[in-house]
Write a protein that holds these residues in place. Structure first.
Motif, PDB file in Angstrom:
ATOM      1  N   CYS A 244     -16.981  -4.740   0.024  1.00  0.00           N
ATOM      2  CA  CYS A 244     -16.010  -5.380  -0.790  1.00  0.00           C
ATOM      3  C   CYS A 244     -16.402  -6.363  -1.775  1.00  0.00           C
ATOM      4  CB  CYS A 244     -14.730  -5.944  -0.163  1.00  0.00           C
ATOM      5  SG  CYS A 244     -13.513  -6.709  -0.820  1.00  0.00           S
TER       6      CYS A 244
ATOM      7  N   SER B 116      -8.795   4.972  -6.559  1.00  0.00           N
ATOM      8  CA  SER B 116      -8.529   3.479  -6.033  1.00  0.00           C
ATOM      9  C   SER B 116      -9.630   3.334  -4.902  1.00  0.00           C
ATOM     10  CB  SER B 116      -7.325   3.142  -6.110  1.00  0.00           C
ATOM     11  OG  SER B 116      -6.638   3.781  -4.966  1.00  0.00           O
TER      12      SER B 116
ATOM     13  N   ARG C 199      -9.650   0.359  -1.453  1.00  0.00           N
ATOM     14  CA  ARG C 199      -8.847  -0.743  -0.599  1.00  0.00           C
ATOM     15  C   ARG C 199      -9.749  -1.250   0.444  1.00  0.00           C
ATOM     16  NH1 ARG C 199      -2.906   0.271   1.751  1.00  0.00           N
ATOM     17  NH2 ARG C 199      -3.742   1.747   2.913  1.00  0.00           N
TER      18      ARG C 199
ATOM     19  N   SER D 173      -7.801  -6.071  -0.530  1.00  0.00           N
ATOM     20  CA  SER D 173      -7.762  -5.909  -1.832  1.00  0.00           C
ATOM     21  C   SER D 173      -8.104  -4.559  -2.302  1.00  0.00           C
ATOM     22  CB  SER D 173      -9.163  -6.753  -2.159  1.00  0.00           C
ATOM     23  OG  SER D 173      -8.785  -8.236  -1.911  1.00  0.00           O
ATOM     24  N   GLU D 174      -7.470  -4.312  -3.479  1.00  0.00           N
ATOM     25  CA  GLU D 174      -7.396  -3.046  -4.017  1.00  0.00           C
ATOM     26  C   GLU D 174      -7.993  -3.213  -5.350  1.00  0.00           C
ATOM     27  OE1 GLU D 174      -3.493  -1.579  -4.319  1.00  0.00           O
ATOM     28  OE2 GLU D 174      -2.867  -1.772  -2.249  1.00  0.00           O
TER      29      GLU D 174
END
Length: 92
Positions: free
Chosen positions: A10, A67, A69, A75-76
């Motif tokens: 991330c 997408s 996550r 958080s996306e």
């Protein structure tokens, strides 16, 4: 924020573990969102905007992107399509 399709950490919290989900477009009501927004019943998904049932391979629903996550912070982000790169200025 955008991430590469092979990225595993991330960019927000540096946790390793990004889940990927298709982004769906329901053409009947124009709703666009990740697959987990569409409720799942025994035989079909339901649109979170219009609540109509969407069967598998329904022509009124299409995948328009991907997408991600974060499993750590939630958080996306949008996943860059294969063959394209995110510039460093845009990803920060």
């Amino acid at each position: 924020m955008q991430v590469e399709s092979d990225q595993t950490k991330c960019p927000i919290c540096n946790t390793k573990g990004l889940q990927h989900f298709p982004i769906l477009h329901h053409m009947i009501c124009a709703y666009v969102g990740p697959k987990y927004d569409f409720g799942l019943s025994d035989s079909a998904y339901s649109c979170p905007k219009c609540d109509r049932q969407i069967a598998s391979n329904d022509a009124a629903c299409e995948i328009v992107g991907l997408s991600a996550r974060c499993l750590g912070c939630g958080s996306e982000m949008i996943v860059t399509p294969p063959g394209r790169q995110v510039s460093k200025e845009r990803s920060e």
